[in-house]
Scaffold this motif. Structure first.
Motif, mmCIF file in Angstrom:
data_model
loop_
_atom_site.group_PDB
_atom_site.id
_atom_site.type_symbol
_atom_site.label_atom_id
_atom_site.label_comp_id
_atom_site.label_asym_id
_atom_site.label_seq_id
_atom_site.Cartn_x
_atom_site.Cartn_y
_atom_site.Cartn_z
ATOM 1 N N THR A 126 0.830 -1.204 0.000
ATOM 2 C CA THR A 126 0.000 0.000 0.000
ATOM 3 C C THR A 126 0.862 1.251 0.000
ATOM 4 N N LEU A 127 1.948 1.222 0.758
ATOM 5 C CA LEU A 127 2.852 2.364 0.793
ATOM 6 C C LEU A 127 3.476 2.613 -0.580
ATOM 7 N N ALA A 128 3.814 1.531 -1.281
ATOM 8 C CA ALA A 128 4.366 1.677 -2.628
ATOM 9 C C ALA A 128 3.341 2.295 -3.581
ATOM 10 N N LEU A 129 2.088 1.891 -3.461
ATOM 11 C CA LEU A 129 1.038 2.475 -4.301
ATOM 12 C C LEU A 129 0.835 3.951 -3.972
ATOM 13 N N LEU A 130 0.986 4.309 -2.709
ATOM 14 C CA LEU A 130 0.873 5.720 -2.334
ATOM 15 C C LEU A 130 1.995 6.549 -2.968
ATOM 16 N N PHE A 131 3.186 5.988 -3.022
ATOM 17 C CA PHE A 131 4.286 6.688 -3.682
ATOM 18 C C PHE A 131 4.013 6.880 -5.171
ATOM 19 N N LEU A 132 3.291 5.926 -5.769
ATOM 20 C CA LEU A 132 3.030 6.006 -7.206
ATOM 21 C C LEU A 132 1.808 6.859 -7.524
ATOM 22 N N TYR A 133 0.678 6.584 -6.824
ATOM 23 C CA TYR A 133 -0.596 7.193 -7.203
ATOM 24 C C TYR A 133 -1.212 8.061 -6.116
ATOM 25 N N GLY A 134 -0.473 8.324 -5.049
ATOM 26 C CA GLY A 134 -1.006 9.183 -4.000
ATOM 27 C C GLY A 134 -1.177 10.618 -4.462
ATOM 28 N N THR A 135 -1.754 11.433 -3.599
ATOM 29 C CA THR A 135 -2.007 12.837 -3.953
ATOM 30 C C THR A 135 -0.729 13.554 -4.355
ATOM 31 N N VAL A 136 0.370 13.254 -3.674
ATOM 32 C CA VAL A 136 1.663 13.847 -4.025
ATOM 33 C C VAL A 136 2.606 12.768 -4.561
ATOM 34 N N GLY A 137 2.034 11.729 -5.164
ATOM 35 C CA GLY A 137 2.832 10.641 -5.691
ATOM 36 C C GLY A 137 3.482 10.973 -7.027
ATOM 37 N N MET A 138 4.213 10.013 -7.569
ATOM 38 C CA MET A 138 4.974 10.227 -8.792
ATOM 39 C C MET A 138 4.071 10.523 -9.988
ATOM 40 N N ALA A 139 2.977 9.768 -10.106
ATOM 41 C CA ALA A 139 2.105 9.962 -11.263
ATOM 42 C C ALA A 139 1.494 11.360 -11.267
ATOM 43 N N ASN A 140 0.948 11.797 -10.131
ATOM 44 C CA ASN A 140 0.381 13.144 -10.048
ATOM 45 C C ASN A 140 1.461 14.210 -10.213
ATOM 46 N N GLY A 141 2.664 13.940 -9.708
ATOM 47 C CA GLY A 141 3.748 14.895 -9.844
ATOM 48 C C GLY A 141 4.150 15.104 -11.294
ATOM 49 N N LEU A 142 4.197 14.023 -12.077
ATOM 50 C CA LEU A 142 4.539 14.141 -13.491
ATOM 51 C C LEU A 142 3.480 14.931 -14.254
ATOM 52 N N VAL A 143 2.200 14.658 -13.935
ATOM 53 C CA VAL A 143 1.116 15.364 -14.634
ATOM 54 C C VAL A 143 1.164 16.854 -14.320
ATOM 55 N N THR A 144 1.309 17.201 -13.049
ATOM 56 C CA THR A 144 1.335 18.626 -12.693
ATOM 57 C C THR A 144 2.576 19.326 -13.231
ATOM 58 N N GLU A 145 3.679 18.603 -13.351
ATOM 59 C CA GLU A 145 4.907 19.215 -13.862
ATOM 60 C C GLU A 145 4.792 19.541 -15.349
#
Length: 290
Positions: A126-145
């Motif tokens: 679950t922690l790994a999924l949070l790093f990927l898809y959490g509110t400040v995760g990698m996926a959201n970070g790439l989209v906002t960047e």
């Protein structure tokens, strides 16, 4: 004529060389099991029958069964467990087919990693999924960047679908493991004959491999169903506040509300369901040879 040595009597066969009956040696582990498991379980049942203040022994059961929170938690628990089990069966069967029958470099290492994965705690996934898809995760970070948006589009982890994804991710190896064992015992001559007769891969899977895999699928699926019904860490770590399962309801009643009789009632229901499903798992796994 000299007679041979006398055969041991029934009582002698059941005694140890020191003359102590074998049943006596079973008493210490049974006592430890009773002290560590059966006694706390009995306390939970007793507490569920102990009303706060005046009232009957089953008032707590009537109050819990009549509450909307319990019905919703039971429904959420069942549908999440069933959906996660079905997802694990489909994904696990597909991945096991690839690992067992599609030659690729590192297939053996992947199979070994699955054994290691089974020892991981659920909150780690679950922690790994949070790093990927959490509110400040990698996926959201790439989209906002790249888009300059204020926030990313991925917010599903705090919903039932996020819990479902985490459970499927974590529990799928529990289906893959028995399938790989079943596939290792499959007679490859059957596959070669079917392929030689012109059967397509899909037909070979459906008519040759799947019938042999059904016991392993049943064993793995029933085990996953039992574990999903009792999963607590995944729901807690995803932060899905609107997802209340039976374990989460027990936590809320006992820790947040200090309503121990109600918490014990829910625990008794959860235990009864789990024991019934575990009995089903043992029957299926025995038939599968697990």
């Amino acid at each position: 004529m000299a007679s041979g040595p006398a055969l041991p009597t029934h009582s002698a066969r059941r005694a140890t060389p020191q003359g102590i009956p074998r049943g006596v040696w079973a008493l210490p582990p049974v006592a430890v099991l009773g002290l560590l498991f059966l006694y706390p379980l009995a306390l939970v049942v007793q507490q569920s029958l102990t009303p706060d203040g005046s009232g009957g022994a089953f008032d707590a059961y009537a109050g819990v069964f009549g509450s909307r929170a319990f019905r919703e938690a039971l429904g959420t628990t069942v549908w999440l467990a069933v959906a996660a089990t079905l997802g694990c069966l489909v994904l696990g069967f597909t991945l096991a087919l690839i690992i067992a029958f599609v030659p690729f470099p590192g297939a053996r290492a992947v199979a070994k990693f699955i054994d290691v994965f089974l020892s991981f705690p659920s909150f780690l996934i679950t922690l790994a999924l949070l790093f990927l898809y959490g509110t400040v995760g990698m996926a959201n970070g790439l989209v906002t960047e790249f888009t300059g948006a204020a926030e990313g589009p991925f917010h599903f982890l705090t919903t039932p679908w996020g819990v479902l994804l985490a459970e499927i991710t974590y529990f799928t190896p529990f289906v893959i493991r028995p399938l790989l064992s079943a596939f290792s015992q499959l007679d490859t001559a059957q596959l070669e004959v079917a392929a030689g007769l012109g059967a397509r891969p899909a037909r070979i899977v459906r008519q040759v491999i799947l019938p042999e895999a059904l016991p392993a699928l049943g064993a793995g699926g029933s085990l996953v169903l039992v574990m999903c019904l009792n999963e607590f860490g995944i729901v807690l770590f995803t932060g899905a506040k609107d997802v209340t399962t039976l374990p989460m309801l027990i936590y809320g009643k006992a820790i947040l509300e200090s309503d121990y009789p109600a918490a014990c009632v829910v625990a008794v229901v959860n235990i009864a369901i789990s024991v019934g499903l575990f009995g089903l798992y043992r029957v299926v796994s025995k038939r599968a040879g697990a």
